[in-house]
Design an enzyme around this catalytic site. Sequence first.
Site, mmCIF file in Angstrom:
data_model
loop_
_atom_site.group_PDB
_atom_site.id
_atom_site.type_symbol
_atom_site.label_atom_id
_atom_site.label_comp_id
_atom_site.label_asym_id
_atom_site.label_seq_id
_atom_site.Cartn_x
_atom_site.Cartn_y
_atom_site.Cartn_z
ATOM 1 N N GLU A 104 41.905 38.745 25.508
ATOM 2 C CA GLU A 104 40.815 38.165 26.290
ATOM 3 C C GLU A 104 39.570 39.014 26.110
ATOM 4 O O GLU A 104 39.670 40.214 25.873
ATOM 5 C CB GLU A 104 41.194 38.149 27.781
ATOM 6 C CG GLU A 104 41.641 36.812 28.298
ATOM 7 C CD GLU A 104 40.532 35.774 28.378
ATOM 8 O OE1 GLU A 104 39.440 35.944 27.814
ATOM 9 O OE2 GLU A 104 40.760 34.752 29.019
ATOM 10 N N ASP A 105 38.409 38.383 26.268
ATOM 11 C CA ASP A 105 37.159 39.138 26.211
ATOM 12 C C ASP A 105 36.912 39.875 27.518
ATOM 13 O O ASP A 105 36.571 41.040 27.540
ATOM 14 C CB ASP A 105 35.970 38.235 25.851
ATOM 15 C CG ASP A 105 35.867 36.998 26.737
ATOM 16 O OD1 ASP A 105 36.748 36.758 27.592
ATOM 17 O OD2 ASP A 105 34.903 36.229 26.562
ATOM 18 N N ASP A 108 37.925 38.820 35.053
ATOM 19 C CA ASP A 108 37.285 39.028 36.362
ATOM 20 C C ASP A 108 38.189 38.444 37.438
ATOM 21 O O ASP A 108 39.038 39.139 37.975
ATOM 22 C CB ASP A 108 35.840 38.525 36.402
ATOM 23 C CG ASP A 108 35.640 37.151 35.770
ATOM 24 O OD1 ASP A 108 36.542 36.304 35.824
ATOM 25 O OD2 ASP A 108 34.543 36.935 35.231
ATOM 26 N N LYS A 136 36.846 43.610 35.219
ATOM 27 C CA LYS A 136 36.051 43.817 36.435
ATOM 28 C C LYS A 136 37.037 44.068 37.575
ATOM 29 O O LYS A 136 37.470 43.133 38.247
ATOM 30 C CB LYS A 136 35.187 42.583 36.730
ATOM 31 C CG LYS A 136 34.110 42.322 35.703
ATOM 32 C CD LYS A 136 33.295 41.105 36.092
ATOM 33 C CE LYS A 136 32.179 40.836 35.093
ATOM 34 N NZ LYS A 136 31.399 39.648 35.486
ATOM 35 N N PHE A 157 27.068 40.024 35.540
ATOM 36 C CA PHE A 157 27.143 39.022 34.477
ATOM 37 C C PHE A 157 26.626 39.633 33.179
ATOM 38 O O PHE A 157 25.525 40.184 33.137
ATOM 39 C CB PHE A 157 26.336 37.772 34.834
ATOM 40 C CG PHE A 157 26.562 36.663 33.838
ATOM 41 C CD1 PHE A 157 27.733 35.924 33.866
ATOM 42 C CD2 PHE A 157 25.623 36.400 32.861
ATOM 43 C CE1 PHE A 157 27.963 34.922 32.929
ATOM 44 C CE2 PHE A 157 25.840 35.395 31.920
ATOM 45 C CZ PHE A 157 27.018 34.659 31.956
ATOM 46 N N ILE A 158 27.448 39.556 32.126
ATOM 47 C CA ILE A 158 27.092 40.185 30.859
ATOM 48 C C ILE A 158 27.190 39.194 29.704
ATOM 49 O O ILE A 158 27.873 38.177 29.798
ATOM 50 C CB ILE A 158 27.983 41.412 30.571
ATOM 51 C CG1 ILE A 158 29.459 41.015 30.560
ATOM 52 C CG2 ILE A 158 27.736 42.519 31.585
ATOM 53 C CD1 ILE A 158 30.380 42.115 30.117
#
Length: 180
Positions: A104-105, A108, A136, A157-158
């Site tokens: 996964e990237d 969260d 996160k 948020f990125i």
Amino acid sequence: MDKIKLHDKTFRPFIPYAEIEKAIDGVAEKINRDFEGSQDVPVVICTMNGAMLFTSELFKRLRFDCELGSVKLASYRGTKSSGTVLTVQGLTADVKGRRVIACEDIVDTGNTIIALQELLLNQGASEVRICTMLLKPDVYDKDVKLDYVAMEIPNDFIVGFGLDYNELGRNYKDIYVLDK
């Protein structure tokens, strides 16, 4: 690294590529220790499109025989998780009776991880290990163990290095954070 503008939002530099590479090196070493000498051939599953760059970099560092597959799941609309995970494209590899490293990237809420693990187990995977570039920890509250985490970040948020804002920003090699 300068600020970037995507659609209606501006993002400032957050994690330079050199740090990302170092984190991927660390995760690859842990995976190599766990899988080297394996008699079986594990399958690395890339969660598209966000984990494409991470999985590519990680895959090049693995020192054991393994196959590569993908699945496309979606849960984001704009800058917020929708809470609903959709399977946009099914698995491209046979996982029945096999060990899987699911890449996964970013994790969260964990909703995508739950859906991904369920999908892989329902397809017959004998074991699912979860690998994520970013976590996160402030918002992750699921019981699913994350086996490999490259970096922990705050709940911001990125974009960049595969992560997008409405499909833009994936191509930047550095990671940027929303400039509030």
